[in-house]
Design an enzyme around this catalytic site. Structure first.
Site, PDB file in Angstrom:
ATOM      1  CB  ILE A 137      -0.941   0.009   1.235  1.00 43.98           C
ATOM      2  CG1 ILE A 137      -1.734  -1.306   1.328  1.00 43.98           C
ATOM      3  CG2 ILE A 137      -1.869   1.205   1.193  1.00 43.98           C
ATOM      4  CD1 ILE A 137      -2.698  -1.574   0.215  1.00 43.98           C
ATOM      5  CG  ASP A 139      10.291  -0.783   3.809  1.00 45.68           C
ATOM      6  OD1 ASP A 139       9.068  -0.717   3.558  1.00 45.68           O
ATOM      7  OD2 ASP A 139      10.832  -1.776   4.357  1.00 45.68           O
ATOM      8  NE  ARG A 175     -13.118   4.111   3.324  1.00 48.50           N
ATOM      9  CZ  ARG A 175     -14.026   4.937   2.789  1.00 48.50           C
ATOM     10  NH1 ARG A 175     -13.658   6.105   2.297  1.00 48.50           N
ATOM     11  NH2 ARG A 175     -15.286   4.582   2.728  1.00 48.50           N
ATOM     12  CE  LYS A 218      -9.368  -1.047   6.259  1.00 46.80           C
ATOM     13  NZ  LYS A 218      -9.013  -1.110   4.882  1.00 46.80           N
ATOM     14  NE  ARG A 220     -15.159  -5.948   1.686  1.00 46.45           N
ATOM     15  CZ  ARG A 220     -13.839  -5.934   1.486  1.00 46.45           C
ATOM     16  NH1 ARG A 220     -13.090  -5.044   2.098  1.00 46.45           N
ATOM     17  NH2 ARG A 220     -13.277  -6.797   0.687  1.00 46.45           N
ATOM     18  CB  CYS A 245      -8.932  -5.635   5.399  1.00 44.89           C
ATOM     19  SG  CYS A 245      -7.875  -4.312   4.781  1.00 44.89           S
TER      20      CYS A 245
HETATM   21  N1  LIG Z   1      -2.767  -4.856   2.083  1.00 41.49           N
HETATM   22  C1  LIG Z   1      -3.974  -4.352   1.983  1.00 41.49           C
HETATM   23  O1  LIG Z   1      -4.781  -4.810   1.159  1.00 41.49           O
HETATM   24  C2  LIG Z   1      -4.403  -3.160   2.830  1.00 41.49           C
HETATM   25  C3  LIG Z   1      -5.541  -2.461   2.487  1.00 41.49           C
HETATM   26  C4  LIG Z   1      -5.901  -1.348   3.231  1.00 41.49           C
HETATM   27  C5  LIG Z   1      -5.139  -0.978   4.336  1.00 41.49           C
HETATM   28  N2  LIG Z   1      -4.033  -1.687   4.681  1.00 41.49           N
HETATM   29  C6  LIG Z   1      -3.239  -1.260   5.859  1.00 41.49           C
HETATM   30  O2  LIG Z   1      -1.900  -1.048   5.446  1.00 41.49           O
HETATM   31  C7  LIG Z   1      -1.017  -1.747   6.311  1.00 41.49           C
HETATM   32  C8  LIG Z   1       0.211  -2.112   5.537  1.00 41.49           C
HETATM   33  O3  LIG Z   1      -0.175  -3.034   4.510  1.00 41.49           O
HETATM   34  P1  LIG Z   1       0.792  -3.460   3.338  1.00 41.49           P
HETATM   35  O4  LIG Z   1       0.024  -4.443   2.530  1.00 41.49           O
HETATM   36  O5  LIG Z   1       1.360  -2.278   2.658  1.00 41.49           O
HETATM   37  O6  LIG Z   1       1.938  -4.206   4.168  1.00 41.49           O
HETATM   38  P2  LIG Z   1       3.269  -4.840   3.615  1.00 41.49           P
HETATM   39  O7  LIG Z   1       3.616  -5.930   4.542  1.00 41.49           O
HETATM   40  O8  LIG Z   1       3.172  -5.107   2.149  1.00 41.49           O
HETATM   41  O9  LIG Z   1       4.351  -3.661   3.763  1.00 41.49           O
HETATM   42  C9  LIG Z   1       4.703  -3.040   4.950  1.00 41.49           C
HETATM   43  C10 LIG Z   1       6.056  -2.387   4.748  1.00 41.49           C
HETATM   44  O10 LIG Z   1       6.344  -1.641   5.935  1.00 41.49           O
HETATM   45  C11 LIG Z   1       7.709  -1.812   6.235  1.00 41.49           C
HETATM   46  N3  LIG Z   1       7.919  -1.501   7.636  1.00 41.49           N
HETATM   47  C12 LIG Z   1       7.560  -2.207   8.738  1.00 41.49           C
HETATM   48  N4  LIG Z   1       7.911  -1.569   9.833  1.00 41.49           N
HETATM   49  C13 LIG Z   1       8.518  -0.420   9.464  1.00 41.49           C
HETATM   50  C14 LIG Z   1       9.121   0.658  10.164  1.00 41.49           C
HETATM   51  N5  LIG Z   1       9.165   0.676  11.485  1.00 41.49           N
HETATM   52  N6  LIG Z   1       9.659   1.654   9.451  1.00 41.49           N
HETATM   53  C15 LIG Z   1       9.647   1.639   8.105  1.00 41.49           C
HETATM   54  N7  LIG Z   1       9.082   0.645   7.380  1.00 41.49           N
HETATM   55  C16 LIG Z   1       8.522  -0.377   8.065  1.00 41.49           C
HETATM   56  C17 LIG Z   1       8.003  -3.248   5.874  1.00 41.49           C
HETATM   57  O11 LIG Z   1       9.382  -3.482   5.688  1.00 41.49           O
HETATM   58  C18 LIG Z   1       7.185  -3.408   4.580  1.00 41.49           C
HETATM   59  O12 LIG Z   1       7.934  -3.105   3.427  1.00 41.49           O
HETATM   60  C19 LIG Z   1      -1.854  -2.929   6.799  1.00 41.49           C
HETATM   61  O13 LIG Z   1      -1.413  -3.471   8.017  1.00 41.49           O
HETATM   62  C20 LIG Z   1      -3.210  -2.289   6.948  1.00 41.49           C
HETATM   63  O14 LIG Z   1      -3.270  -1.629   8.197  1.00 41.49           O
HETATM   64  C21 LIG Z   1      -3.635  -2.757   3.928  1.00 41.49           C
END
Ligand SMILES: NC(=O)c1ccc[n+]([C@@H]2O[C@H](COP(=O)([O-])OP(=O)(O)OC[C@H]3O[C@@H](n4cnc5c(N)ncnc54)[C@H](O)[C@@H]3O)[C@@H](O)[C@H]2O)c1
Length: 428
Positions: A18, A37, A162, A215, A222, A269
């Site tokens: 995301i 990251d 979202r 959220k 859902r 989610c």
């Molecule tokens: N994946 C989805 O479909 C989705 C949809 C809506 C919302 N979200 C929200 O977004 C969050 C993240 O989802 P994602 O799919 O992007 O996760 P992801 O696992 O693909 O990526 C998370 C990234 O954050 C990095 N990270 C972790 N801790 C860190 C820190 N302290 N400093 C810097 N970087 C750090 C990780 O290395 C990783 O690259 C979810 O937990 C959720 O709350 C996700």
């Protein structure tokens, strides 16, 4: 305090599935963006203009363009990036512990690092889905380790993300952006930032807690709806009714919005966010029951297969699709994992195929990868994620296969039966 200068640099903390598309989106609006990251590998790939994320529509081209134009760079030095930014967007994972309690470790670590670089007048936005009260009570309080005071010295708001992975840029245009701050100035600053960074309309709510709750409400809605669809599927099967046909007809009435049943619910989610409600604000019996029903679909599938095959002990079962849903390279809380466990515990030898994952990536999850060239000899096939690659799959090539469990109700019963195999749908 004046409002944040939104012509300044934007810092995105967490360049995952995301966060990276968000960083690219902001850059596409002409904003100067730095993405942070923990992973040096991710940072290096982004700085080369190469996406480490697969199957996200438009990401490869847009990322290359943003990096090429000098609008996006990445770093592992989050504190330094924050120090040079006027807006900080937090999008790190918030998942669950083994006991289904919110795991805030990544968010806490990110908060601590951001606090080290935080400057006066910065706007901090929490986009990760979080339990109600986290933005103010945990992130805000944690950021005050900087010596700055929330509300007085920095702005803080929650704007839950979202979007749906695989179509993030389209969703960023289409979905109103919900924002709620810890105070009115924070809400307004967040609304100004998103008006600049997105094409979407802005939907302000009273406070950060309301934004957090929005959220959770969407996810629970859902999940409960799918649990209902699953219950209807199981009862329809008893009645000899095709649940897909019945739901389509029921939904022709404007108050009926029944979702589709399936072999399980996965992703970041729905299997996660309901627990933020149950854990912090419960009891929430309906929400808890929906989780049980949806996770119980793996057991249901196992029972259906056992009945069709005369038991599962020693049977070879191939799961098609490791991903939690079609055409997405994402395994978080995938039903394939639950299914594999249920089938293995019943004595079956489970093979997993997914065109989006390498055999090594499948093995790293403790699963046995299978190739479809040629298809392995198996007793049954389960369609878990119906990737585009599976359209037109020749089931007759699966030697010895006696049953196909269509976990997403996407196959033609006639086509399966024409191969001499038993067709098992979810309520069909
Ligand atoms: N994946 C989805 O479909 C989705 C949809 C809506 C919302 N979200 C929200 O977004 C969050 C993240 O989802 P994602 O799919 O992007 O996760 P992801 O696992 O693909 O990526 C998370 C990234 O954050 C990095 N990270 C972790 N801790 C860190 C820190 N302290 N400093 C810097 N970087 C750090 C990780 O290395 C990783 O690259 C979810 O937990 C959720 O709350 C996700």
């Amino acid at each position: 305090m004046t409002g944040p200068d939104q012509s300044g640099q934007v810092c995105v903390v967490g360049l995952g599935k995301i966060g990276l598309p968000l960083a690219v989106q902001y850059a596409s609006r002409g904003l100067q963006v730095v993405g942070c990251d923990l992973s040096a590998e991710v940072v290096e790939a982004v700085n080369r203009g190469q996406s480490p994320i697969a199957a996200e529509e438009g990401l490869d081209e847009r990322l290359a363009a943003a990096v090429g134009q000098g609008l996006l760079r990445a770093t592992t030095d989050t504190a330094a990036a924050v120090a040079g930014s006027r807006t900080v967007v937090i999008i790190v994972p918030v998942l669950l512990t083994a006991a289904n309690v919110p795991d805030l470790a990544a968010l806490d670590a990110a908060t601590e690092t951001i606090a080290r670089g935080l400057q006066k007048d910065t706007l901090v936005l929490v986009e990760s889905t979080v339990p109600v009260g986290t933005t103010r009570g945990r992130v805000g309080t944690g950021l005050e380790a900087s010596g700055l005071t929330m509300g007085r010295d920095f702005r803080l708001a929650c704007s839950p993300e979202r979007v749906y992975s695989g179509r993030i840029f389209a969703d960023l245009r289409a979905y109103p952006k919900v924002v709620g701050g810890i105070d009115e100035e924070s809400t307004q600053a967040a609304a100004r930032f998103y008006s600049q960074a997105l094409d979407a309309t802005i939907f302000t709510v009273r406070d950060a807690e309301t934004a957090e709750f929005v959220k959770l409400a969407e996810s629970v809605y859902r999940d409960v709806n799918i649990a209902l669809a699953n219950e209807l599927a199981r009862t329809a099967a008893q009645a000899g009714v095709d649940v897909g046909e019945a739901i389509a007809a029921a939904n022709s009435q404007p108050f009926s919005h029944i979702h589709q049943p399936g072999v399980g619910v996965g992703g970041h989610c729905m299997p996660v966010n309901p627990y933020f409600l149950i854990d912090g604000l419960g009891p929430a019996p309906l929400t808890s029951l929906a989780r049980q029903i949806n996770d119980g679909m793996a057991q249901y599938a196992g029972e259906r297969l056992a009945a069709a095959l005369g038991g599962l002990s020693g049977r070879r079962v191939l799961i098609l699709g490791l991903a939690y849903r079609a055409n997405v390279k994402e395994v978080a809380y995938s039903s394939a994992l639950l299914l594999s466990r249920v089938l293995s515990e019943a004595g079956a030898a489970v093979l997993v195929h997914d065109p989006l994952f390498s055999p090594q990536e499948i093995e790293e999850l403790g699963l046995r990868p299978a190739s479809l060239e040629p298809p392995p000899a198996v007793d049954a096939v389960v369609v878990q994620a119906y990737h585009d690659e599976y359209r037109g799959l020749d089931l007759s090539a699966f030697q010895g296969c006696r049953a196909v469990l269509d976990g997403r109700n996407v196959l033609s019963r006639q086509a399966v039966e024409a191969c001499g195999m038993k067709y098992l749908g979810i309520g069909r």
